[in-house]
Scaffold this active site. Structure first.
Site, PDB file in Angstrom:
ATOM      1  N   GLU A 125       0.808  -1.215   0.000  1.00  0.00           N
ATOM      2  CA  GLU A 125       0.000   0.000   0.000  1.00  0.00           C
ATOM      3  C   GLU A 125       0.844   1.270   0.000  1.00  0.00           C
ATOM      4  O   GLU A 125       0.360   2.348   0.291  1.00  0.00           O
ATOM      5  CB  GLU A 125      -0.979   0.007   1.178  1.00  0.00           C
ATOM      6  CG  GLU A 125      -1.897  -1.192   1.203  1.00  0.00           C
ATOM      7  CD  GLU A 125      -2.698  -1.370  -0.083  1.00  0.00           C
ATOM      8  OE1 GLU A 125      -3.036  -0.358  -0.713  1.00  0.00           O
ATOM      9  OE2 GLU A 125      -2.978  -2.530  -0.446  1.00  0.00           O
ATOM     10  N   ASP A 216      -1.413  -2.444  -9.366  1.00  0.00           N
ATOM     11  CA  ASP A 216      -1.988  -3.751  -9.086  1.00  0.00           C
ATOM     12  C   ASP A 216      -2.268  -4.550 -10.359  1.00  0.00           C
ATOM     13  O   ASP A 216      -2.843  -4.029 -11.324  1.00  0.00           O
ATOM     14  CB  ASP A 216      -3.295  -3.594  -8.314  1.00  0.00           C
ATOM     15  CG  ASP A 216      -3.099  -2.924  -6.974  1.00  0.00           C
ATOM     16  OD1 ASP A 216      -1.965  -2.930  -6.470  1.00  0.00           O
ATOM     17  OD2 ASP A 216      -4.085  -2.394  -6.424  1.00  0.00           O
TER      18      ASP A 216
END
Length: 417
Positions: A125, A216
């Site tokens: 993250e 991602d």
């Protein structure tokens, strides 16, 4: 002198501890498998790949041929493998020995499966805190990827973000690459030509421009509409092919290539940060609304482009105060960690040590980040993910008790707040 943009294309795949097996399988078939198969057809397109240990181990068991394709691409110089925390923790909030242990565990698995030793890592993250260079360096990492947002909060602008910098903590150094927010929003959603034009624009900006896309894998098949776009409409294969046709202006490279061939742009001391959306989510609800209102006002007044970098949300650790569920998990994990340390100081036998080693791994499973916060996909709101974390932390405690109590008649009482 030949001028071209060095383009690093890095992909990150992850599934959380406790997720349903059918979700793993659906994600594999709609995302990880078709992505790797598409990439395999373009051996000249260099790519960097990170799978969390959770996902990599699941794929190894269920789809070993996928690992074979990855190993082939590594051996032919197409793929650079990245390390990271094995169970994808927010590294800033776990003990240093777990930071190092998790990274080394994933590096070992990557080397075992692909034959290559990772030099750098994916930061879960992109939650950055200034103390991280020390433990990441101790884990054998030479570089890490964060968002360009982090650098802008440190006062740098876009013209200074076409390379990498050096961060340090108590003299331990770590190279830090900024990942382009523009590319994160345009790939795979905009026409390929727009990305090409964006990258070409850096050719004359500096002597050796380096631009990073890092995001991602799930954007290539799992996000709404992206399977149709990337595979049925062939956006992804068109992207690979188009990039290779622009060799005179754009060349795909690995992080390792850049470190070997190009000097850093200097030192940088990044503040605590994550990507902009994350820091907005970390705020209390009232403050989130006020931040959004202020950002809209800046945009309406034409001030956003110049001053937007000085407007930011909260601090990732705010999730621990915003949600009791998150704080309880975190403090349970730290409590288990303390029990392991106390038990380790009184070890006698090999059997006891083996039990504590298992307890440590169970504790680290309980550090998987998804149950500690939320984005748009649920996170801590998904009770089955929180349940899985507690199961591993409770299992760790059970193993500690087995290691520290040699007979069946015992009771421990501890008062704490």
């Amino acid at each position: 002198m030949e001028k071209f943009t060095r383009f690093i294309f890095a992909i990150h795949g992850h599934q959380p501890i406790g997720n349903f097996d059918f979700v793993f399988d659906n994600s594999y078939k709609r995302c990880y498998e078709p992505f790797i198969k598409s990439l395999f057809e373009f051996p000249q397109f260099k790519c960097c790949l990170h799978y969390s240990g959770i996902l990599l181990e699941w794929i190894r068991i269920h789809y070993p041929d996928h690992i074979g394709m990855i190993r082939t691409m590594v051996s032919r110089g197409q793929l650079e493998m990245l390390s990271g925390g094995y169970y994808e923790p927010i590294l800033a909030i776990i003990p240093d020995e777990d930071k190092i242990g998790q990274i080394k565990k994933l590096s070992q698995l990557v080397k075992k499966l692909t034959g290559t030793q990772p030099q750098g890592m994916w930061l879960a993250e992109r939650v950055w805190e200034p103390h991280l260079p020390s433990s990441l360096s101790d884990a054998g990492m030479k570089y890490v990827i964060v968002d360009d947002t982090h650098f802008k909060y440190a006062g740098l602008d876009d013209s200074e973000l076409d390379g990498y910098y050096i961060a340090e903590e108590i003299g331990k150094m770590l190279k830090v690459f900024p990942s382009s927010k523009y590319l994160r929003y345009s790939i795979p959603f905009k026409d390929v030509a727009e990305t090409i034009d964006f990258l070409k624009g850096f050719c004359d900006q500096s002597a050796y421009p380096v631009i990073v896309y890092a995001d991602d894998a799930e954007k290539f098949g799992m996000w709404p509409g992206t399977f149709e776009l990337c595979y049925n409409q062939a956006w992804l294969s068109n992207f690979f092919e188009s990039m290779l046709k622009c060799y005179d202006f754009i060349r795909t490279v690995h992080f390792a290539d850049v470190l070997r061939e190009i000097a850093s742009k200097g030192n940088v001391y990044l503040p605590t940060a994550s990507y902009a959306e994350m820091m907005e989510w970390a705020l209390p609800a009232r403050a989130t609304v006020e931040l959004q209102d202020f950002e809209k006002k800046l945009k309406t007044d034409g001030l956003s482009e110049k001053y937007g970098a000085f407007v930011r949300g909260g601090f990732w650790r705010n999730f621990l105060s915003k949600y009791p569920e998150s704080n309880n998990i975190h403090k349970k994990m730290l409590w288990v960690d303390e029990k392991i340390k106390r038990a380790s100081s009184n070890l006698i036998t090999g059997k006891q040590k083996a039990l504590l080693d298992r307890a440590t791994d169970e504790k680290r499973k309980g550090q998987c980040n998804d149950s500690y916060w939320h984005g748009v996909f649920g996170g801590l709101y998904l009770n089955h993910l929180r349940t899985a974390i507690y199961e591993h932390l409770i299992t760790a405690e059970t193993l500690i008790d087995q290691a520290t109590h040699q007979n069946s008649n015992w009771i421990d009482v501890e008062k704490m707040d």
